[in-house]
Design a protein around this motif. Structure first.
Motif, PDB file in Angstrom:
ATOM      1  N   VAL A  90     123.930  56.820   6.764  1.00 45.99           N
ATOM      2  CA  VAL A  90     125.181  56.183   5.599  1.00 45.99           C
ATOM      3  C   VAL A  90     124.903  55.616   4.776  1.00 45.99           C
ATOM      4  N   ALA A  91     125.559  55.308   3.490  1.00 41.44           N
ATOM      5  CA  ALA A  91     124.897  54.788   2.520  1.00 41.44           C
ATOM      6  C   ALA A  91     125.653  53.403   2.478  1.00 41.44           C
ATOM      7  N   ALA A  92     124.808  52.537   3.203  1.00 44.51           N
ATOM      8  CA  ALA A  92     125.417  51.444   4.439  1.00 44.51           C
ATOM      9  C   ALA A  92     124.875  50.130   3.633  1.00 44.51           C
ATOM     10  N   MET A  93     125.382  48.950   3.182  1.00 44.56           N
ATOM     11  CA  MET A  93     125.144  48.115   2.725  1.00 44.56           C
ATOM     12  C   MET A  93     125.713  46.755   3.664  1.00 44.56           C
ATOM     13  N   GLY A  94     127.037  47.286   4.131  1.00 44.20           N
ATOM     14  CA  GLY A  94     127.385  45.623   4.336  1.00 44.20           C
ATOM     15  C   GLY A  94     127.341  45.156   5.984  1.00 44.20           C
ATOM     16  N   PRO A  95     127.349  44.283   6.571  1.00 42.22           N
ATOM     17  CA  PRO A  95     126.981  43.832   7.485  1.00 42.22           C
ATOM     18  C   PRO A  95     127.666  45.370   8.920  1.00 42.22           C
ATOM     19  N   GLN A  96     129.127  44.680   8.503  1.00 41.52           N
ATOM     20  CA  GLN A  96     129.339  45.979   9.438  1.00 41.52           C
ATOM     21  C   GLN A  96     129.196  47.456   9.778  1.00 41.52           C
ATOM     22  N   ALA A  97     128.966  47.798   8.486  1.00 41.42           N
ATOM     23  CA  ALA A  97     128.138  49.214   7.764  1.00 41.42           C
ATOM     24  C   ALA A  97     127.241  49.647   8.458  1.00 41.42           C
TER      25      ALA A  97
END
Length: 313
Positions: free
Chosen positions: A161-168
């Motif tokens: 996943v292209a995730a960077m924020g806390p929830q993601a």
């Protein structure tokens, strides 16, 4: 640590043929993976399947398909087909997407993106691992009156996943195999992204996730002009809140400040900083703004670093 790059041949007369040729060059330079973005043009799983079929041994991936405007059933079919075509060398990246493209392109409200990501991953995991699903969530349903199976895709599909924020990051640690952060410098990785991701995976009893850091970078002696071009090309991301946040967490003001631009010694040192910050893989982008000579220098250096990583792993 493995080292790869993104390939973008959208300006070539024939994107598919050009992508195959670029991938062959990358493999000959010693690189271990190539990744393809997804916008409204070429279908990235198909492109990865073709390239992976034409260039044996090269890992291929999508970075990344937005979860808005897609459905787990169709994405699973695409991913399993690419996995079978490449004999297990395909990696699927997903993204939350952006309000601008979701609402402007699909006409869909960009609402509850992390909740949609969670449901998408939950359904997709069932589909890619078993070929079947009976998932009924708040935002989507994925059921299989007939199996979603592609004979030959027996090893499953790595989900990132292209995730960077806390929830993601929390959702990715719990449900995915890793992340694909972009424009997140070593400081942001080490202090914010990797700890959050790792904690979520540990709490969920999952293995340590992969951290595939996508890094804009070029090996060049003409640092000023290349950085000027990078500033223009990357400015789009500065208007997207998730990217603006991670650029700031990296200690940068502009997106191009995160770009790794310099000679071989300087670029190699920065790649090692990413490794020390927790990146399990580094994937370079932005070489399309470089001339042929600088592109070759970049790929040769990355190939050398890939060999260095293989010898120390």
């Amino acid at each position: 640590m493995t080292v790869g790059l993104t390939l973008n041949a959208t300006n070539a007369p024939h994107q598919i043929d050009a992508s195959v040729e670029l991938a062959r060059e990358a493999a000959s330079a010693g690189l271990s993976s190539v990744w393809f973005g997804q916008t409204f043009g070429a279908d990235s799983p198909q492109l990865a399947a073709i390239v992976g079929r034409e260039v044996p041994g090269l890992q291929v991936g999508t970075s990344a398909i937005p979860v808005f405007g897609r459905h787990p059933l169709t994405v699973a079919s695409q991913a399993l087909t690419a996995q079978a075509a490449t004999h297990g060398r395909y990696h699927l990246g997903l993204a939350l997407g952006t309000k601008l493209l979701t609402e402007g392109g699909f006409g869909l409200p960009f609402e509850r993106p992390v909740a949609r990501l969670r449901e998408f991953l939950s359904a997709l995991r069932q589909l890619t691992e078993t070929g079947e699903a009976d998932f009924r969530g708040e935002l989507l349903t994925a059921a299989t009156p007939m199996p979603v199976r592609v004979p030959g895709a027996d090893s499953g599909v790595p989900l990132l996943v292209a995730a960077m924020g806390p929830q993601a990051l929390r959702a990715s640690g719990e449900l995915a195999d890793g992340i694909l952060p972009y424009l997140a410098g070593p400081r942001a990785l080490e202090q914010h992204i990797v700890p959050s991701l790792t904690a979520a995976a540990e709490a969920a009893g999952r293995p340590a996730p992969r951290v595939v850091a996508l890094v804009p970078g070029v090996v060049t002696d003409d640092v000023d002009s290349v950085r000027e071009a990078a500033t223009e090309q990357l400015a789009f991301y500065e208007q997207i809140p998730s990217y603006a946040r991670v650029i700031g967490l990296s200690g940068a003001r502009r997106a191009s400040d995160v770009a790794v631009i310099g000679d071989e010694k300087a670029v190699a040192a920065e790649v090692r900083r990413y490794r020390n910050a927790g990146a399990t893989e580094v994937v370079f982008s932005l070489t399309e703004i470089a001339g042929a000579a600088d592109r070759r220098r970049t790929w040769d250096l990355l190939g050398d670093l890939a060999k260095e990583g293989a010898s120390t792993s």
